[in-house]
Design a protein around this motif. Structure first.
Motif, mmCIF file in Angstrom:
data_model
loop_
_atom_site.group_PDB
_atom_site.id
_atom_site.type_symbol
_atom_site.label_atom_id
_atom_site.label_comp_id
_atom_site.label_asym_id
_atom_site.label_seq_id
_atom_site.Cartn_x
_atom_site.Cartn_y
_atom_site.Cartn_z
ATOM 1 N N VAL A 27 16.617 -10.012 29.906
ATOM 2 C CA VAL A 27 15.608 -10.962 30.397
ATOM 3 C C VAL A 27 14.511 -10.191 31.146
ATOM 4 C CG1 VAL A 27 15.190 -12.881 31.996
ATOM 5 C CG2 VAL A 27 17.193 -12.910 30.500
ATOM 6 N N TRP A 28 14.932 -9.236 31.967
ATOM 7 C CA TRP A 28 13.999 -8.431 32.757
ATOM 8 C C TRP A 28 13.047 -7.652 31.835
ATOM 9 C CZ3 TRP A 28 11.895 -7.746 37.283
ATOM 10 C CH2 TRP A 28 11.346 -6.506 37.633
ATOM 11 N N PHE A 29 13.626 -6.995 30.812
ATOM 12 C CA PHE A 29 12.790 -6.201 29.900
ATOM 13 C C PHE A 29 11.816 -7.076 29.139
ATOM 14 C CE2 PHE A 29 16.390 -2.927 29.798
ATOM 15 C CZ PHE A 29 15.771 -2.155 30.771
ATOM 16 N N THR A 30 12.267 -8.295 28.787
ATOM 17 C CA THR A 30 11.385 -9.203 28.042
ATOM 18 C C THR A 30 10.214 -9.643 28.915
ATOM 19 O OG1 THR A 30 13.380 -10.035 26.992
ATOM 20 C CG2 THR A 30 11.391 -11.273 26.594
ATOM 21 N N VAL A 31 10.524 -9.903 30.188
ATOM 22 C CA VAL A 31 9.477 -10.387 31.092
ATOM 23 C C VAL A 31 8.509 -9.257 31.452
ATOM 24 C CG1 VAL A 31 9.055 -11.335 33.412
ATOM 25 C CG2 VAL A 31 10.916 -12.233 32.007
ATOM 26 N N VAL A 32 9.056 -8.084 31.738
ATOM 27 C CA VAL A 32 8.225 -6.985 32.240
ATOM 28 C C VAL A 32 7.456 -6.284 31.125
ATOM 29 C CG1 VAL A 32 8.303 -4.726 33.379
ATOM 30 C CG2 VAL A 32 9.628 -6.640 34.268
ATOM 31 N N TYR A 33 8.170 -6.011 30.017
ATOM 32 C CA TYR A 33 7.529 -5.260 28.941
ATOM 33 C C TYR A 33 7.082 -6.195 27.825
ATOM 34 C CZ TYR A 33 9.820 -1.323 31.200
ATOM 35 O OH TYR A 33 10.249 -0.410 32.106
ATOM 36 N N ASP A 34 5.947 -5.861 27.284
ATOM 37 C CA ASP A 34 5.419 -6.698 26.221
ATOM 38 C C ASP A 34 5.492 -5.958 24.878
ATOM 39 O OD1 ASP A 34 4.165 -8.735 24.923
ATOM 40 O OD2 ASP A 34 2.154 -7.954 25.317
ATOM 41 N N ASP A 35 6.136 -4.796 24.888
ATOM 42 C CA ASP A 35 6.103 -3.984 23.667
ATOM 43 C C ASP A 35 7.394 -4.072 22.860
ATOM 44 O OD1 ASP A 35 7.762 -2.780 25.379
ATOM 45 O OD2 ASP A 35 6.768 -0.832 25.390
ATOM 46 N N GLY A 36 8.161 -5.093 23.116
ATOM 47 C CA GLY A 36 9.384 -5.279 22.326
ATOM 48 C C GLY A 36 10.519 -4.360 22.725
ATOM 49 N N MET A 111 2.140 -10.874 18.811
ATOM 50 C CA MET A 111 3.041 -10.997 17.665
ATOM 51 C C MET A 111 2.791 -9.925 16.610
ATOM 52 S SD MET A 111 4.877 -13.465 18.639
ATOM 53 C CE MET A 111 5.815 -14.045 17.245
ATOM 54 N N GLU A 112 1.678 -9.194 16.701
ATOM 55 C CA GLU A 112 1.402 -8.211 15.646
ATOM 56 C C GLU A 112 2.433 -7.071 15.693
ATOM 57 O OE1 GLU A 112 -1.324 -7.075 19.100
ATOM 58 O OE2 GLU A 112 -0.634 -8.883 18.117
ATOM 59 N N GLY A 113 2.841 -6.668 14.511
ATOM 60 C CA GLY A 113 3.824 -5.589 14.412
ATOM 61 C C GLY A 113 5.242 -6.020 14.740
ATOM 62 N N LEU A 114 5.453 -7.335 14.902
ATOM 63 C CA LEU A 114 6.788 -7.814 15.288
ATOM 64 C C LEU A 114 7.824 -7.550 14.193
ATOM 65 C CD1 LEU A 114 8.182 -9.275 17.656
ATOM 66 C CD2 LEU A 114 7.869 -11.412 16.408
ATOM 67 N N LEU A 115 7.414 -7.776 12.926
ATOM 68 C CA LEU A 115 8.340 -7.570 11.801
ATOM 69 C C LEU A 115 8.797 -6.111 11.745
ATOM 70 C CD1 LEU A 115 9.702 -8.729 9.225
ATOM 71 C CD2 LEU A 115 7.703 -7.926 7.963
ATOM 72 N N GLU A 116 7.786 -5.193 11.855
ATOM 73 C CA GLU A 116 8.126 -3.763 11.816
ATOM 74 C C GLU A 116 9.088 -3.420 12.953
ATOM 75 O OE1 GLU A 116 5.139 -5.046 11.287
ATOM 76 O OE2 GLU A 116 3.720 -3.596 10.471
ATOM 77 N N LEU A 117 8.786 -3.995 14.120
ATOM 78 C CA LEU A 117 9.628 -3.721 15.296
ATOM 79 C C LEU A 117 11.073 -4.178 15.057
ATOM 80 C CD1 LEU A 117 9.589 -2.786 18.289
ATOM 81 C CD2 LEU A 117 9.333 -5.193 18.876
ATOM 82 N N ILE A 118 11.198 -5.378 14.486
ATOM 83 C CA ILE A 118 12.545 -5.909 14.221
ATOM 84 C C ILE A 118 13.272 -5.008 13.233
ATOM 85 C CG2 ILE A 118 13.795 -7.834 13.124
ATOM 86 C CD1 ILE A 118 11.683 -9.705 14.367
ATOM 87 N N ILE A 119 12.561 -4.620 12.157
ATOM 88 C CA ILE A 119 13.219 -3.805 11.118
ATOM 89 C C ILE A 119 13.595 -2.430 11.673
ATOM 90 C CG2 ILE A 119 12.929 -2.703 8.856
ATOM 91 C CD1 ILE A 119 11.247 -5.156 8.084
ATOM 92 N N VAL A 120 12.687 -1.845 12.473
ATOM 93 C CA VAL A 120 13.001 -0.527 13.059
ATOM 94 C C VAL A 120 14.217 -0.650 13.984
ATOM 95 C CG1 VAL A 120 12.164 1.251 14.658
ATOM 96 C CG2 VAL A 120 10.684 0.440 12.833
ATOM 97 N N SER A 121 14.270 -1.752 14.766
ATOM 98 C CA SER A 121 15.413 -1.960 15.672
ATOM 99 C C SER A 121 16.707 -2.097 14.881
ATOM 100 C CB SER A 121 15.225 -3.219 16.515
ATOM 101 O OG SER A 121 14.075 -3.095 17.297
ATOM 102 N N ILE A 122 16.663 -2.912 13.807
ATOM 103 C CA ILE A 122 17.867 -3.092 12.984
ATOM 104 C C ILE A 122 18.289 -1.759 12.379
ATOM 105 C CG2 ILE A 122 18.775 -4.155 10.867
ATOM 106 C CD1 ILE A 122 16.992 -6.574 11.439
ATOM 107 N N SER A 123 17.295 -1.022 11.840
ATOM 108 C CA SER A 123 17.606 0.261 11.182
ATOM 109 C C SER A 123 18.238 1.237 12.165
ATOM 110 C CB SER A 123 16.333 0.880 10.598
ATOM 111 O OG SER A 123 15.715 -0.042 9.750
ATOM 112 N N SER A 124 17.667 1.283 13.386
ATOM 113 C CA SER A 124 18.227 2.217 14.386
ATOM 114 C C SER A 124 19.659 1.821 14.701
ATOM 115 C CB SER A 124 17.428 2.187 15.684
ATOM 116 O OG SER A 124 16.073 2.086 15.418
ATOM 117 N N GLY A 125 19.889 0.509 14.863
ATOM 118 C CA GLY A 125 21.246 0.038 15.159
ATOM 119 C C GLY A 125 22.208 0.412 14.038
#
Lengths: 213, 283
Positions: A27-36, A111-125
């Motif tokens: 929750v803290w990271f979501t509120v403080v950071y806007d870069d996903g 919202m821009e780049g959100l898809l890439e961010l999600i895919i990169v996060s999934i791939s890293s996981g």
């Protein structure tokens, strides 16, 4: 499979000290950071929680009893990858909910780049699961942790050494990567991660079949 | 039910070569000193370790490796291992319900209450006795045909041991084809419970006997060195040197009691039997 999954979910449910801390941090990271950042953080936590269940299975020789229960050894490996996948998915859903709440209150979500961010996060996981699950199965306890850290250190040092030794080649590689469209690049990353998950699954299955309890 | 023929496992300092036959409807004890090979045998039967030779026939079929379906018919309690300490008894009930097709949650709940297992504590907060009770409880609530129990009463007080033994007796009586293979260091438990027993030492089975026959026909004869010389030793199985002369083990108690009325011929207990089998010299 169902029994193993329920066992792991019960173990995770009982981690009453760790789970609220993860929730608060996300929750803290979501509120403080806007870069996903929260996306990546939660996915990493999902993979760490997955491998922590292997540690819980090993503690107090519990694995000896566990493997006397009615399931095939290869099912154990499949269940760990399934659990990892489910936790990555849950992390993404939680991140989306947190982002939605942030959008409601602050109205400054980009919202821009959100898809890439999600895919990169999934791939890293997935990449982490592909490496960590086989290693934790092959090497138990402290030995497993030491091997794991050594692998990460070797990858980091190897990468740094390669870029120092071959600066021309590494800049060429970077340029070639940058010339690919970001969306295509992220899908390539996802594909590579999936291939590595299959390789990690096969390796982990081979190792679990040979393991003695 | 379970037949082992020269089941072998080789370690650098230990070799197991075990043969035994567990019949339907029988409760079979497995006794021997620490490091004799009891747990190794159990682990090899359950496929937890690989075997280097021999044959395992389970439920009438040869089993190169136990399938999940075979394990459905087994109830297992192994010493010093069990469910993760992070779980609670209600968690265990859910997990067993998901693993076993014939798991009886009501029976589990009833027995857990009878055994006074705490419902709200994690297993890692349990005493040794509570853990032992949970191990046995987890083995007997899915209608298994064969129970494999390694030291199930270790760490329990007399009352709790009695409760567990009663549960095992009731379990066996519920269905005449059910079998139990049980190891224990508490020989009185085995005397009360078992129909027959195998004794293992140094990785090899050194004897197999029916418990009733041990208690009725076997005896310890205590003789001086002079009496020993004149004794008919044709029915003596083992002898052990003592300060007064010899302790002798026989399986013909009546013969010596009738023919040597002046000798001390004592009924043999499981403990005395184990001692003379391990420390005595074969005749």
């Amino acid at each position: 499979m169902k029994g193993l999954l329920i066992k792991d979910l019960c173990i995770l449910k009982n981690q009453k000290r760790i789970l609220p801390i993860y929730a608060l941090l996300s929750v803290w990271f979501t509120v403080v950071y806007d870069d996903g950042f929260a996306f990546s953080f939660l996915v990493m936590m999902g993979t760490i929680l997955t491998t922590s269940t292997i540690s819980h299975d090993e503690a107090d020789h519990s694995q000896t009893y566990l493997f006397a229960l009615p399931f095939e050894r290869k099912t154990y490996v499949a269940e760990k990858f399934l659990l990892g996948g489910l936790l990555i998915l849950a992390s993404l859903v939680l991140s989306m909910v947190c982002t939605g709440i942030r959008a409601l209150f602050f109205r400054d979500v980009h919202m821009e780049g959100l898809l890439e961010l999600i895919i990169v996060s999934i791939s890293s996981g997935l990449l982490i699961l592909a490496v960590m699950i086989p290693l934790r199965i092959r090497f138990s306890g402290d030995q497993g942790r030491i091997i794991l850290y050594s692998v990460f250190a070797m990858v980091a040092l190897g990468g740094a050494a390669l870029s120092n030794l071959l600066p021309g080649v590494s800049s060429q590689v970077s340029e070639s990567f940058l010339s690919i469209h970001p969306v295509i690049l992220t899908f390539i990353l996802l594909l590579v991660s999936l291939i590595l998950v299959v390789a990690g699954f096969i390796l982990a299955r081979r190792w679990i079949m040979k393991k003695e309890f | 039910m379970l037949k082992l023929t020269h089941l072998q496992k080789n370690y650098p300092d230990f070799t197991l070569d075990c043969s035994m036959d567990i019949h339907p409807g029988m409760i079979t004890g497995f006794i021997g000193p620490n490091g004799a090979g009891k747990t190794t045998t159990f682990k090899a039967v359950l496929g937890l370790i690989s075997r280097d030779g021999g044959e395992i026939r389970l439920f009438g079929r040869q089993t190169p490796a136990l399938s999940a379906q075979d394990k459905q018919r087994l109830g297992v309690a192994l010493a010093e291992t069990g469910f993760s300490g992070e779980l609670t008894v209600p968690d265990v009930k859910k997990i067993l319900g998901a693993f076993y097709q014939h798991f009886d949650p009501l029976l589990f709940q009833k027995r857990a209450v009878e055994l006074a297992l705490p419902m709200d504590k994690k297993i890692r907060e349990f005493s040794t006795g509570m853990r032992a009770k949970l191990r046995v409880l987890s083995a007997i609530c899915h209608g298994a045909d064969l129970l494999i129990l390694d030291e199930p009463t270790a760490g329990l007080d007399v009352l709790a041991r009695d409760q567990i033994l009663d549960m095992l007796r009731a379990y066996a009586e519920e269905n005449e084809n059910r079998s139990i293979l049980i190891s224990s260091h508490i020989s009185s438990d085995l005397e009360q419970l078992c129909d027959d027993f195998y004794m293992i030492s140094g990785g090899k089975i050194i004897c197999h006997e029916e418990t009733d026959r041990l208690l009725s026909d076997y005896a310890l004869i205590k003789v001086s060195s002079q009496d020993y010389e004149t004794l008919d030793r044709s029915h003596i199985l083992r002898r052990q040197k003592e300060s007064f002369g010899f302790s002798l083990l026989t399986d013909q108690k009546r013969f010596y009691a009738e023919n040597y009325p002046n000798l001390v011929v004592e009924p043999v207990t499981m403990d005395a039997y184990i001692m003379i089998m391990l420390k005595g010299e074969a005749m």
